[in-house]
Design a protein around this motif. Structure first.
Motif, PDB file in Angstrom:
ATOM      1  N   PHE A 263      25.688 -11.303 -10.793  1.00 22.32           N
ATOM      2  CA  PHE A 263      25.752 -10.189 -11.728  1.00 22.32           C
ATOM      3  C   PHE A 263      24.601  -9.242 -11.405  1.00 22.32           C
ATOM      4  O   PHE A 263      23.468  -9.658 -11.258  1.00 22.32           O
ATOM      5  CB  PHE A 263      25.686 -10.689 -13.166  1.00 22.32           C
ATOM      6  CG  PHE A 263      26.883 -11.506 -13.531  1.00 22.32           C
ATOM      7  CD1 PHE A 263      28.063 -10.883 -13.898  1.00 22.32           C
ATOM      8  CD2 PHE A 263      26.862 -12.877 -13.460  1.00 22.32           C
ATOM      9  CE1 PHE A 263      29.189 -11.617 -14.210  1.00 22.32           C
ATOM     10  CE2 PHE A 263      27.979 -13.628 -13.766  1.00 22.32           C
ATOM     11  CZ  PHE A 263      29.149 -12.994 -14.136  1.00 22.32           C
TER      12      PHE A 263
ATOM     13  N   ILE B 188      28.249  -5.170 -18.360  1.00 21.62           N
ATOM     14  CA  ILE B 188      28.860  -6.493 -18.401  1.00 21.62           C
ATOM     15  C   ILE B 188      29.680  -6.547 -19.682  1.00 21.62           C
ATOM     16  O   ILE B 188      29.151  -6.342 -20.772  1.00 21.62           O
ATOM     17  CB  ILE B 188      27.796  -7.609 -18.371  1.00 21.62           C
ATOM     18  CG1 ILE B 188      27.049  -7.576 -17.042  1.00 21.62           C
ATOM     19  CG2 ILE B 188      28.442  -8.970 -18.600  1.00 21.62           C
ATOM     20  CD1 ILE B 188      25.897  -8.557 -16.953  1.00 21.62           C
TER      21      ILE B 188
ATOM     22  N   GLN C 199      31.892  -7.910 -14.753  1.00 17.29           N
ATOM     23  CA  GLN C 199      31.095  -6.762 -14.350  1.00 17.29           C
ATOM     24  C   GLN C 199      31.682  -6.297 -13.032  1.00 17.29           C
ATOM     25  O   GLN C 199      31.567  -6.998 -12.015  1.00 17.29           O
ATOM     26  CB  GLN C 199      29.620  -7.097 -14.182  1.00 17.29           C
ATOM     27  CG  GLN C 199      28.801  -5.861 -13.826  1.00 17.29           C
ATOM     28  CD  GLN C 199      27.347  -6.165 -13.574  1.00 17.29           C
ATOM     29  OE1 GLN C 199      27.018  -7.187 -12.994  1.00 17.29           O
ATOM     30  NE2 GLN C 199      26.486  -5.266 -14.013  1.00 17.29           N
TER      31      GLN C 199
END
Length: 188
Positions: free
Chosen positions: A27, A35, A61
């Motif tokens: 991420f 996100i 994401q």
């Protein structure tokens, strides 16, 4: 521990590091892409910096996707710093860095740590990418150095408890070219 066992573990780590072309950083906290989390239930403890999501949790994401029965997000003064996912199994997917396929990983527990730049897949862990397969009780993926280490576990009766790898040849084009050049294969 026998020197042969250490040598085999070193070879395994080298093979995993060479063949797994995994995600750049799981991420991306520095990204402008938010996100997004969806779940059946959510609980936010703002004082503790903990958000807990349960029931068919989906975290996305961009093209990075995590699904689980339960996901816990931890944040500190710098923002989101840890994600823990639990499922039967929890599943993590992301396109590979070079655009050649997708990393598809699953485990009963998946942890992502921003500070360590590490993804940890625990208990019945499996990572598949471009026909390569890595299976173990615990698989650590250092996203900064692109190094994978795997550990076997106790023999549970469903397998040997050892680390398992299936590594595809780098290219099958060379074998196809040789066969087409004179209509026969090299081995005949």
């Amino acid at each position: 521990m026998k020197p042969e066992t250490n040598r085999n573990r070193g070879l395994m780590a080298a093979l995993l590091a060479i063949t797994l072309t995994g995600p750049a950083a799981a991420f991306e906290l520095d990204s402008d892409i938010p996100i997004k989390v969806t779940a059946d239930n959510a609980r936010l403890d703002d004082n503790q910096g903990i958000a807990t999501y349960t029931g068919d949790v989906e975290l996305e994401q961009g093209e990075t996707h995590l699904s689980a029965k339960r996901v816990v997000l931890y944040r500190d003064e710098n923002g989101l710093n840890r994600i823990e996912a639990f499922g039967n199994p929890a599943r993590y997917r992301q396109p590979s860095r070079e655009g050649g396929g997708e990393t598809d990983a699953r485990a009963l527990n998946i942890t992502w740590s921003a500070a360590d730049q590490r993804l940890i897949f625990e208990r019945q862990a499996v990572i598949e990418q471009n026909g390569n397969l890595f299976r173990g009780d615990i698989i650590h993926y250092d996203t900064a150095r692109r190094v994978v280490t795997a550990q076997g576990g106790a023999d549970s009766g469903e397998g040997s408890g050892r680390v398992e790898m299936v590594i595809q040849p780098r290219s099958t084009d060379r074998r196809t070219d040789r066969q087409e050049s004179d209509g026969s294969s090299e081995g005949q």
